[in-house]
Motif scaffolding. Structure first.
Motif: not given
Length: 332
Positions: A218-225
């Motif tokens: 989906l083009g969504l960012p991978h973020k910590p936690e």
């Protein structure tokens, strides 16, 4: 890797004085966790159990907002079909304000038939009530000025939600999920993901991959936690303690095994006295000596897990301190 707590207080009965003892002991446990450097506490919500479980999780977190300074305060989970969403929006925003923006808002649609019966809400309405409530909450926290809502279950005319939450546009949403479909929906909706304490490590890592793959698609960012994994904590130092811990683990599985979702969940359902004791020796819990627990955490970290919520069935302060001093520094 960050570490938090998962669970809640349990009243001890014998009237108001006895009931308060269980809550006070748990609050002291949370205060100790903050001092030891734990990142968060996620509190459950249950009703009509007869076992003294937490029912007013936001009230409990409001108290903690005033007695802590750093630890994040999460719900795991608020069951939306049982709550007036306008009042809920105000309550969550108030705790976020009092805590200086430390609320993590875990939500769910409910699963216990006894609770739906107690609230006189048909279980078949759960999904529709959940969807309407979460849509209202987003609107309530992002709309400037007054607005109205005409839904299937709730109607509000010319309202404004006060106070405004400190975290903008709103506190992070978290959703508990186990099946591939529900994990993908959590990713698509921009929700953080709560994974259960029952599934073995390989299953957890498969679920992490499903969530991350859907984000990528989906083009969504991978973020910590963004993904928090609950794990039972039972530190042992001898063979006798290990046997005792495995007995406790089997009792935990008997109590919560019906919560298991997704592939392999049937193994944990309706466990009786004749249940396979090998279930207690699976690698889901952080059960063992500190070096064994470290190895299990390293496997989770290698699979992309950077946030673990500890569930200690005994509420041992000693175990909490041992984890903080001997295990946690390895993942700083």
């Amino acid at each position: 890797m960050k570490f938090g707590l998962f669970g809640g207080a349990r009243s001890q009965g014998d009237g108001p004085a006895g009931d308060s003892l269980g809550y006070r002991a748990w609050l002291d446990y949370v205060h100790a966790a903050e001092t030891l450097g734990f990142h968060s506490v996620f509190v459950v919500e249950h009703h009509f159990t007869g076992r003294g479980q937490v029912s007013a999780s936001l009230d409990l977190l409001a108290y903690l907002a005033g007695t802590t300074r750093r630890i994040r305060l999460g719900t795991a989970v608020v069951v939306l079909p049982w709550h007036n969403p306008a009042l809920l929006a105000e309550q969550v925003a108030t705790v976020d304000l009092l805590s200086g923006g430390r609320v993590d808002f875990g939500i769910g649609k409910g699963y216990r038939a006894s609770e739906f019966h107690g609230f006189a809400i048909p279980p078949e309405e759960a999904a529709a009530r959940f969807d309407e409530a979460r849509a209202f909450l987003r609107k309530a926290w992002t709309t400037e000025g007054r607005f109205s809502h005409k839904g299937q279950f709730w109607q509000f005319d010319d309202v404004i939600i006060e106070p405004r939450p400190v975290q903008q546009p709103h506190p992070p949403f978290w959703m508990a999920a186990g099946s591939a479909g529900s994990i993908r929906r959590a990713a698509a909706d921009g929700y953080n993901l709560l994974l259960d304490q029952i599934a073995p490590i390989d299953t957890i890592l498969e679920r992490v991959e499903i969530y991350r793959s859907e984000q990528t698609r989906l083009g969504l960012p991978h973020k910590p936690e963004q993904i928090a994994v609950a794990r039972g904590l039972q530190i042992v130092n001898s063979d006798d303690e290990r046997r005792q811990a495995e007995t406790v683990r089997m009792q935990v599985l008997r109590n919560i095994g019906d919560l298991a979702r997704g592939e392999g969940a049937h193994r944990y359902r309706s466990l009786g006295a004749d249940a396979d004791p090998a279930l207690a020796r699976e690698d889901a819990p952080l059960l063992g000596k500190p070096q064994e627990i470290t190895a299990r955490l390293e496997r989770l970290a290698a699979g992309g897990v950077d946030y673990v919520l500890l569930v200690d069935p005994t509420g041992s302060r000693r175990a909490l301190e041992t984890f903080a001093t001997e295990i946690m520094p390895r993942f700083a």
